[in-house]
Structures are given as structure tokens and as C-alpha cells.
Motif scaffolding. Structure first.
Motif, mmCIF file in Angstrom:
data_model
loop_
_atom_site.group_PDB
_atom_site.id
_atom_site.type_symbol
_atom_site.label_atom_id
_atom_site.label_comp_id
_atom_site.label_asym_id
_atom_site.label_seq_id
_atom_site.Cartn_x
_atom_site.Cartn_y
_atom_site.Cartn_z
ATOM 1 N N TYR A 71 0.772 -1.141 -0.097
ATOM 2 C CA TYR A 71 0.107 0.113 0.171
ATOM 3 C C TYR A 71 0.387 0.989 0.174
ATOM 4 O O TYR A 71 0.655 2.096 -0.531
ATOM 5 N N LEU A 81 -4.683 5.602 -2.382
ATOM 6 C CA LEU A 81 -4.426 3.860 -2.531
ATOM 7 C C LEU A 81 -5.543 3.784 -3.622
ATOM 8 O O LEU A 81 -7.156 5.000 -3.836
ATOM 9 N N ASP A 85 -8.986 -2.390 -3.523
ATOM 10 C CA ASP A 85 -7.705 -3.570 -4.428
ATOM 11 C C ASP A 85 -7.827 -4.784 -4.758
ATOM 12 O O ASP A 85 -8.524 -5.434 -4.273
ATOM 13 N N THR A 96 -10.863 -0.298 -0.366
ATOM 14 C CA THR A 96 -9.700 0.641 0.783
ATOM 15 C C THR A 96 -9.445 1.277 2.016
ATOM 16 O O THR A 96 -9.041 1.559 2.627
ATOM 17 N N LEU A 101 -6.496 2.372 6.063
ATOM 18 C CA LEU A 101 -6.560 3.902 5.310
ATOM 19 C C LEU A 101 -4.871 4.319 6.057
ATOM 20 O O LEU A 101 -4.189 5.260 5.494
#
Length: 200
Positions: A71, A81, A85, A96, A101
Motif C-alpha cells: 500500500y 490508494l 484492491d 481500501t 487507511l
């Protein structure tokens, strides 16, 4: 009383006067020493965090840090991001936004911070050192929290001594070491700091 005894008494008073005048300064020097000890303990495994096939840095034997590292690399390369994902929960992917996060962004910011001092540091190296740095901040936050808890009843000097003893125990207690050691950039290394800072 002979002259040698009076000289000793004068020297003793001089030293005690200096210590009383510089008490806060001495407390912060001792705090810096405890931060150094905490960092020293947590970096004793650095020799084992090199990949023998490539000679580069690698993370410790845990699964989540490799997800966080992926990440972080995505954040640094793409600026953030993706919403989904696609490498998790195949074939649908995993959102995500709900998980993890803050933590990868903190490591990415830490990598940029390290880049100010060492332009050649890899992202993996930043992830390796990140938990040690965050625990050093945790020690400082815990010192001020503990001092604040006791200063009203015991005064500044005694509360500082209690806080120094407390951070020493926090730094050396075995249960904290696996989650704050170099090479394991887990959420706990940052969570301890934010918890103590919030309480403070």
C-alpha cells in the motif's frame, strides 16, 4: 571543622545547587537516554532484515506488514490508494477505504520525512525503521502523560522521576517489543503513540 571538610561541604552545596537549578534540563537528558535505550533495543535485529539473495532490506516474518508495504509503495507511486484492491478477495477485490487507511499513509509520510535526511533510503527501509521511530514518539508521549497524572499531587520533581521510571519500564517490558521492533511496521506502533497522546 578543618579546611578540607569545609571545602567538601562547599562543593557538595555547589553540586546540589547546580542540580536544583538544572533539574528540568537533567530530566530531559535522562528522557533522551531512555528514548535511545528503547530505540537501541528495537534495532538489534537489523542485521537479520536483509534479503540474502538481493542484499536489500526486507520485513520481518509477519504477513500484514507486507500488505502495508504494498500500500505504501502504491501511495508513493500513484499518490493514493485505489478504491478497490484487486489483489485481495479475488476476483471481486476489497475496498481500501474501510481498512488500514491511516497506517500506510503514515508510513508514506515517514518515508518522505526520512528522504529529507537520506535521499537514498528505500521505501522498504522506511517501513523497517518506522515502528522504532513511532515507539520513540510513544515514549515521549507516555512521559508527558505520566508526569501530568502525578504533578498536581506530588509536584514537578517527583512527577518527573515517576515518569522517567515509567517510560523506562515501558521501553524495556517484553510484551511491547514484538509490536514495535524494527521490521514489523504494524498498526500498534502508531496506535500506542496516538493513545497516549490522546490521553495526555
Amino acid at each position: 571543622m578543618d579546611s578540607s571538610e569545609s571545602v567538601i561541604i562547599k562543593r557538595k552545596e555547589k553540586v546540589l545547587g547546580f542540580l536544583k537549578a538544572k533539574a528540568n534540563w537533567i530530566v530531559y537528558v535522562l528522557l533522551a537516554f531512555v528514548v535511545f535505550i528503547a530505540s537501541f533495543i528495537r534495532t538489534r535485529n537489523l542485521y537479520g532484515l536483509t534479503d540474502i539473495t538481493t542484499g536489500t532490506w526486507t520485513l520481518g516474518p509477519d504477513l500484514d506488514p507486507f500488505l502495508f508495504l504494498r500500500y505504501v509503495k502504491t501511495i508513493i507511486l500513484d499518490g493514493g490508494l485505489p478504491a478497490i484492491d484487486m489483489m485481495r478477495s479475488v476476483p471481486l477485490g476489497s475496498p481500501t477505504a474501510g481498512d488500514f487507511l491511516l497506517h500506510p499513509y503514515l508510513i508514506a509520510f515517514f518515508h518522505k520525512f526520512i528522504g529529507l535526511f537520506s535521499g537514498g533510503a528505500s521505501v522498504t527501509y522506511s517501513a523497517v525503521i518506522y515502528p522504532v521511530f513511532m515507539f520513540a514518539l510513544t515514549v515521549i508521549a507516555f512521559f508527558f502523560l505520566t508526569k501530568e497524572l502525578f504533578v498536581k499531587n506530588l509536584g514537578n520533581k517527583r512527577s518527573s522521576i515517576i515518569a522517567l521510571i515509567s517510560v523506562f519500564f515501558l521501553s524495556t517490558i517484553p510484551v511491547f517489543i514484538p509490536r514495535t521492533v524494527a521490521g514489523i511496521p504494524e498498526k500498534e506502533s502508531a496506535a500506542f503513540f496516538f493513545m497516549f497522546a490522546t490521553f495526555y
